[in-house]
Design an enzyme around this catalytic site. Structure first.
Site, PDB file in Angstrom:
ATOM      1  N   SER A  15       0.806  -1.212   0.000  1.00  0.00           N
ATOM      2  CA  SER A  15       0.000   0.000   0.000  1.00  0.00           C
ATOM      3  C   SER A  15       0.841   1.265   0.000  1.00  0.00           C
ATOM      4  CB  SER A  15      -0.950  -0.002   1.199  1.00  0.00           C
ATOM      5  OG  SER A  15      -0.224  -0.120   2.418  1.00  0.00           O
TER       6      SER A  15
ATOM      7  N   ALA B 197       8.131  -1.297   3.924  1.00  0.00           N
ATOM      8  CA  ALA B 197       8.649  -2.336   4.808  1.00  0.00           C
ATOM      9  C   ALA B 197       7.643  -2.572   5.920  1.00  0.00           C
ATOM     10  CB  ALA B 197      10.007  -1.947   5.396  1.00  0.00           C
TER      11      ALA B 197
ATOM     12  N   LYS C 227      10.228  -7.687   5.458  1.00  0.00           N
ATOM     13  CA  LYS C 227       9.335  -7.424   4.339  1.00  0.00           C
ATOM     14  C   LYS C 227       8.660  -8.726   3.930  1.00  0.00           C
ATOM     15  CE  LYS C 227      10.784  -5.078   0.877  1.00  0.00           C
ATOM     16  NZ  LYS C 227       9.432  -4.465   0.791  1.00  0.00           N
TER      17      LYS C 227
ATOM     18  N   GLY D   5       4.990  -9.079   4.021  1.00  0.00           N
ATOM     19  CA  GLY D   5       3.624  -9.258   4.482  1.00  0.00           C
ATOM     20  C   GLY D   5       2.666  -9.435   3.327  1.00  0.00           C
TER      21      GLY D   5
ATOM     22  N   GLU E  97      10.827  -8.824  -4.675  1.00  0.00           N
ATOM     23  CA  GLU E  97      11.320  -7.561  -4.132  1.00  0.00           C
ATOM     24  C   GLU E  97      12.825  -7.642  -3.872  1.00  0.00           C
ATOM     25  OE1 GLU E  97       7.299  -6.001  -1.799  1.00  0.00           O
ATOM     26  OE2 GLU E  97       8.762  -7.260  -0.755  1.00  0.00           O
TER      27      GLU E  97
END
Length: 306
Positions: A96, A153, A164, A166, A173
């Site tokens: 987000s 993060a 990182k 979630g 990434e």
């Protein structure tokens, strides 16, 4: 040399967050040719090296009445405005907060304020958002060297080590961010912690083959000391909160286990090394020694730690 970083332009800019299409699962062929050089890339990025962080500057703005989404927008916009220039190859993170950086890059691309940009997305969700703005996209297969990568993060410790993943995109990434000359992390102050572990589970992507065996092997690692539990992610791969009865499957066709801690991780670099050496583990969500700078939205304004 310290640089004074102002956030005034960021605070003046705001637009609704772009709607995202649902995540889709592609064949994992794009990433497959890059694994053998991956650990070398992490070593070059400083993987496993702890360096003291410092606060560079504050932009003193009262953020007490600002919503969480607006805080994310401020740091996302600032990262693009401060670190992205025309002609760059840019890694785009997932989540987000990273979505706000993609939004800002899309605005600048459409307005012509940045030109000749190529972006490397770290998930299908990010790819879809970037495509909605017409941002030119590539992969590491054609653009293996990035000028900058920008991502959020889940946790940041005083040494700028991160948790990182979630959202389940930590493999892609890390592959992308390890290739960047600068890795800029964007968070609100709630993500800062004195030690990694208790505040957010560490995700680990594993192969579906014998996944229960791999899950048990993770729990038995010496760095965990029998004090953590590895939980298979269920439902949607982009959330570590169970929301379905089926095993979650990542964009790469793998499973994810989330290591849950009751105490701080005693030695995060050691755990990172032991995880990656465990047969059946594809990648983990500990990002050790990779961060160039962290842009933080806090109660006293926007500031940068590096």
């Amino acid at each position: 040399m310290a640089r004074i970083l102002l956030a005034c332009a960021v605070l003046a800019a705001a637009s609704p967050v772009a709607n995202h299409a649902a995540s889709v699962r592609p064949a994992p062929t794009q990433a497959s040719g890059l694994f053998r050089s991956f650990q070398r890339d992490l070593a070059r990025a400083g993987y496993g090296v702890k360096t003291p962080s410092r606060t560079v500057a504050h932009a003193h703005v009262n953020t007490a009445a600002i919503s969480q989404d607006e805080l994310k927008r401020q740091v996302g916009y600032k990262a693009i405005d401060d670190y992205v220039k025309s002609g760059m190859v840019v890694g785009l993170g997932t989540g987000s907060t990273a979505a706000m950086a993609v939004e800002r890059l899309g605005q600048l691309w459409k307005s012509g304020e940045v030109k000749d940009i190529v972006a490397v997305p770290t998930s299908e969700r990010t790819r879809e958002q970037a495509e909605s703005y017409g941002i030119p996209l590539a992969t590491l297969d054609t653009h293996p060297d990035l000028d900058v990568a920008i991502d959020g993060a889940d946790e940041v410790d005083p040494d700028l080590n991160l948790v990182k993943g979630g959202g389940g995109a930590h493999l892609r990434e890390k592959m992308v961010e390890a290739r960047a000359k600068k890795f800029i992390v964007i968070v609100d102050e709630s993500k800062l912690t004195n030690a990694l572990g208790p505040g957010f589970p560490v995700p680990v992507e594993i192969t579906p083959f014998c996944h229960e065996h791999t899950r048990r092997a993770i729990e038995q690692l010496p760095a965990l000391g029998g004090k953590a539990k590895a939980v298979l992610r269920m439902g949607t791969s982009s959330s570590n909160v169970p929301d379905g009865d089926n095993i979650a499957v990542s964009d790469n066709g793998n499973y994810i286990v989330d290591i849950q801690f009751d105490e701080p991780i005693a030695d995060a670099p050691a755990l990172a090394q032991q995880l990656i050496e465990t047969v059946g583990v594809v990648e983990h969500g500990l990002f050790i020694g990779m961060t160039t700078a962290v842009i933080v939205a806090g109660k006293d304004g926007i500031y940068v730690k590096e």
